[in-house]
Scaffold this active site. Sequence first.
Site, PDB file in Angstrom:
ATOM      1  N   GLU A 151       0.812  -1.219   0.000  1.00 46.16           N
ATOM      2  CA  GLU A 151       0.000   0.000   0.000  1.00 46.16           C
ATOM      3  C   GLU A 151       0.851   1.277   0.000  1.00 46.16           C
ATOM      4  O   GLU A 151       0.794   2.083   0.936  1.00 46.16           O
ATOM      5  CB  GLU A 151      -0.946   0.012   1.206  1.00 46.16           C
ATOM      6  N   CYS A 156       6.625  12.927   1.317  1.00 48.48           N
ATOM      7  CA  CYS A 156       7.755  13.357   2.126  1.00 48.48           C
ATOM      8  C   CYS A 156       8.196  14.729   1.640  1.00 48.48           C
ATOM      9  O   CYS A 156       8.255  14.969   0.429  1.00 48.48           O
ATOM     10  CB  CYS A 156       8.892  12.350   1.990  1.00 48.48           C
ATOM     11  N   CYS A 158      11.144  16.278   2.643  1.00 46.57           N
ATOM     12  CA  CYS A 158      12.534  16.484   3.074  1.00 46.57           C
ATOM     13  C   CYS A 158      13.319  17.246   1.989  1.00 46.57           C
ATOM     14  O   CYS A 158      12.848  17.384   0.860  1.00 46.57           O
ATOM     15  CB  CYS A 158      13.187  15.134   3.356  1.00 46.57           C
ATOM     16  N   GLU A 306      -6.308  -8.304  -0.288  1.00 49.97           N
ATOM     17  CA  GLU A 306      -6.690  -8.371   1.125  1.00 49.97           C
ATOM     18  C   GLU A 306      -8.185  -8.124   1.244  1.00 49.97           C
ATOM     19  O   GLU A 306      -8.759  -7.368   0.458  1.00 49.97           O
ATOM     20  CB  GLU A 306      -5.985  -7.284   1.948  1.00 49.97           C
ATOM     21  N   GLU A 354      -2.678  -4.778  15.457  1.00 47.55           N
ATOM     22  CA  GLU A 354      -3.703  -5.548  14.741  1.00 47.55           C
ATOM     23  C   GLU A 354      -4.106  -6.849  15.416  1.00 47.55           C
ATOM     24  O   GLU A 354      -4.680  -7.736  14.782  1.00 47.55           O
ATOM     25  CB  GLU A 354      -3.231  -5.789  13.298  1.00 47.55           C
ATOM     26  N   LYS A 355      -3.845  -6.957  16.731  1.00 46.34           N
ATOM     27  CA  LYS A 355      -4.135  -8.227  17.417  1.00 46.34           C
ATOM     28  C   LYS A 355      -5.630  -8.541  17.438  1.00 46.34           C
ATOM     29  O   LYS A 355      -6.020  -9.692  17.577  1.00 46.34           O
ATOM     30  CB  LYS A 355      -3.556  -8.228  18.833  1.00 46.34           C
ATOM     31  N   HIS A 357      -7.718  -7.656  14.907  1.00 49.34           N
ATOM     32  CA  HIS A 357      -8.246  -7.596  13.533  1.00 49.34           C
ATOM     33  C   HIS A 357      -8.685  -8.994  13.112  1.00 49.34           C
ATOM     34  O   HIS A 357      -8.006  -9.975  13.399  1.00 49.34           O
ATOM     35  CB  HIS A 357      -7.140  -7.093  12.604  1.00 49.34           C
TER      36      HIS A 357
HETATM   37  C1  GLA Z   1      -4.046  -2.819   5.188  1.00 50.44           C
HETATM   38  C2  GLA Z   1      -2.644  -3.377   5.210  1.00 50.44           C
HETATM   39  C3  GLA Z   1      -2.506  -4.603   6.045  1.00 50.44           C
HETATM   40  C4  GLA Z   1      -3.327  -4.537   7.303  1.00 50.44           C
HETATM   41  C5  GLA Z   1      -4.764  -4.296   6.920  1.00 50.44           C
HETATM   42  C6  GLA Z   1      -5.712  -4.280   8.091  1.00 50.44           C
HETATM   43  O1  GLA Z   1      -4.770  -3.087   4.071  1.00 50.44           O
HETATM   44  O2  GLA Z   1      -2.123  -3.621   3.942  1.00 50.44           O
HETATM   45  O3  GLA Z   1      -1.130  -4.751   6.367  1.00 50.44           O
HETATM   46  O4  GLA Z   1      -2.867  -3.495   8.093  1.00 50.44           O
HETATM   47  O5  GLA Z   1      -4.860  -3.050   6.286  1.00 50.44           O
HETATM   48  O6  GLA Z   1      -7.019  -4.067   7.681  1.00 50.44           O
HETATM   49 ZN    ZN Z   2      12.043  12.797   1.261  1.00 48.80          ZN
END
Ligand code: GLA
Ligand code: ZN
Length: 706
Positions: A151, A156, A158, A306, A354-355, A357
């Site tokens: 993702e 940035c 800088c 995902e 994310e425990k 999720h």
């Molecule tokens: C994103 C990220 C994952 C995870 C999910 C949780 O899509 O790519 O690593 O964090 O969200 O929903």
């Molecule tokens: Zn930069």
Amino acid sequence: MSVNFEHFLYGGDYNPDQWLDHPDILKEDIRLMKQAHINTVSLGIFSWAKLEPAEGVYNFDWMEETIDRLYENGISVNLATPSGARPHWMADRYPEVLRVNEARQRALFGERHNHCYTSPVYREKVRRMNQKLAEHFDSHPGVILWHVSNEYMGECHCPLCQQAFRDWVKEKYHTIDEVNRRWNTAFWSHDYQSFDQIESPSSIGENSIQGLYLDWRRFVSYQTTDFCRAEIAALREAGAKKPVTTNMLYKSPWVNYFELADAVDIVSWDSYPFWHKGPESQTAVNAGMRHDVMRSMKGEPFLMMESCPGAMNWIPVSKLKRPGMLEASSLQAVAHGSDSVLYFQIRKGRGGYEKLHGAVIDHYGKEDDRTYQECCQVGADLEAIQRLHHSKVEASVAVVYDWENRWAVEASAGPRNENMYYREAVEKSYGAFRRQGVNVDVIDMTKSLEPYQVVAAPMVYMFRAGFEEKVRAFVERGGVFIMTYWSGVVDENDLCFLGGTPGGLMDVMGLRSTEIDALYEGEFNTLRVVDSAVSGEDEIAAGNLSDNVVRSEDKSGVWDSLNHDITYRCEHLCQLVDLRTAKSLFVYGEDFYAGTPALTVNCYGAGKAYYVCADAEQRFYDDVYARILKEAGIRRILEQEIPAGVEVSSRRSDKTEYIFIQNFNPVSVSFCPEAEAGEVIFGEVSEKMKPFSTVVLERRQAITEK
Ligand code: GLA
Ligand code: ZN
């Protein structure tokens, strides 16, 4: 290249690096995955610290063992490059890899997705890591795809990025005079004397030049895509032959995904609809649109990289998926052209953000768990419909959704600074088409309009180079084009068109947009159909209607079926127009512009151009677009009436069409596909469709859509 994995990919993100001291759990993972029909995992996405625990010290053993073990058990791997999160030692030793925010503060180590894309050090570290991974694993038969980074997002500010931006601007405009002209810097005396003065937009600096803002957005997108290309080049230099993807996240304001898509072999994305927040039927339309954006980028099957098997934990309220929702949501991705159903994640982590999720395997760890059972069901479903894997989605209708236009709409001060509702405007047009039971592509302004018969372009405020000519040619050769309010206002540099809007297309649309009225939240106007009974001389004489109001004798049959007693509401934005050759089909009901055109149509060349003047309610779009499609002779996938909340989509391979019928209502609806629609290859067909149920039909005799 068209990437074909031979079967649906089923599985998701797998993080054994969080469990290396639990061999029992790693073993159990395999058993549970196989039982759930899982055949693919995405591995190593956030594993840098385990792969290179100290600078230059690589440890790939655990990964090799994992890939071997998975492969022996029939599970393939999407192997990630770990650039989405870097190890501590790197940030400590090379602070330039840390991002600087728009207020010019450098971040501390932490989080993820937060490295400088320009930093030569970061690029070099990533290059080396990617090469090593490619040398080590590309030839492994268990590795089927490279999952580059995660993702890509953010920006940035800088000093390295500032210099790269200046170079990019210089390459684009050559002289500082040209920059001043294109960005209209005479405003507030902000003229630049040299390229060195150019700085990215900032709340403590320059924030009033939209031309600068737009080019900064383009630069960030370019630089991110360039970083992605560099990652891929590193893999290829080391001999990698397997296809490459990167997972996108739809709403990203940072990266123009239509650009990023060109860098990869197959598009993939992360789908997280907020099921059960509003009506599921509406959530389904919006989720469907997102899949269609992803598919339309390459016009090929994509991957849902995902999705959440249970409840996401990062939203304000983590509502559970109701029974059957996971199946419906997963099969919807397939219906729209996905060749995978992949989850985040396989096993719930023990600690960290994310425990809590949703995951295929809960902390409980056993198979008598509701989510796990539903995951087993989805795995079995995909095997049952295996034959339609890699079939294509064909659409003769498209909606334009453009990243650059979105940046421009949102950055402009006026006519509404609260919210212009650009995305929602696109969703309304999209939803109106979808409710007619047709496939819809979602394209940006760079794409060709030629494959389509009907194209809607909501709120195309900025005409990107070449768009005007494309629209003209499209309508001329017989296309039906729908444009809305707030279109054709500025050029690519956010400079207003002179001489009337929509810029360059007044003849095609048959009108000039004159003024736009912005309404406060909660304010409404109404829209009413031009009544043939009263649209004659009386109203014209009364000054309510111009001579251009369409008369009953001009109307084709489809418009006569509109109920003249119904008025529709509109809000937010009401465009006022002066008709030239266009005819009015609807007029405003209230205010000083009552009786003036609210929906118009113009015949141009062999085609027609419609103009929707106001941000109308969904019902208006539904009723109007149904007629436009009918008039254009667009074939619906199923001829019978489709109940509200039931989605019909199709995929096709050679002469076979696969038709998905999905009930997104939380209740049963009366609907039974006609026997001649096709042979049932999935789901139960009876007089009623159960909540969140899916039926798939196979239709052998192809009916040509185009
Ligand atoms: C994103 C990220 C994952 C995870 C999910 C949780 O899509 O790519 O690593 O964090 O969200 O929903
Ligand atoms: Zn930069």
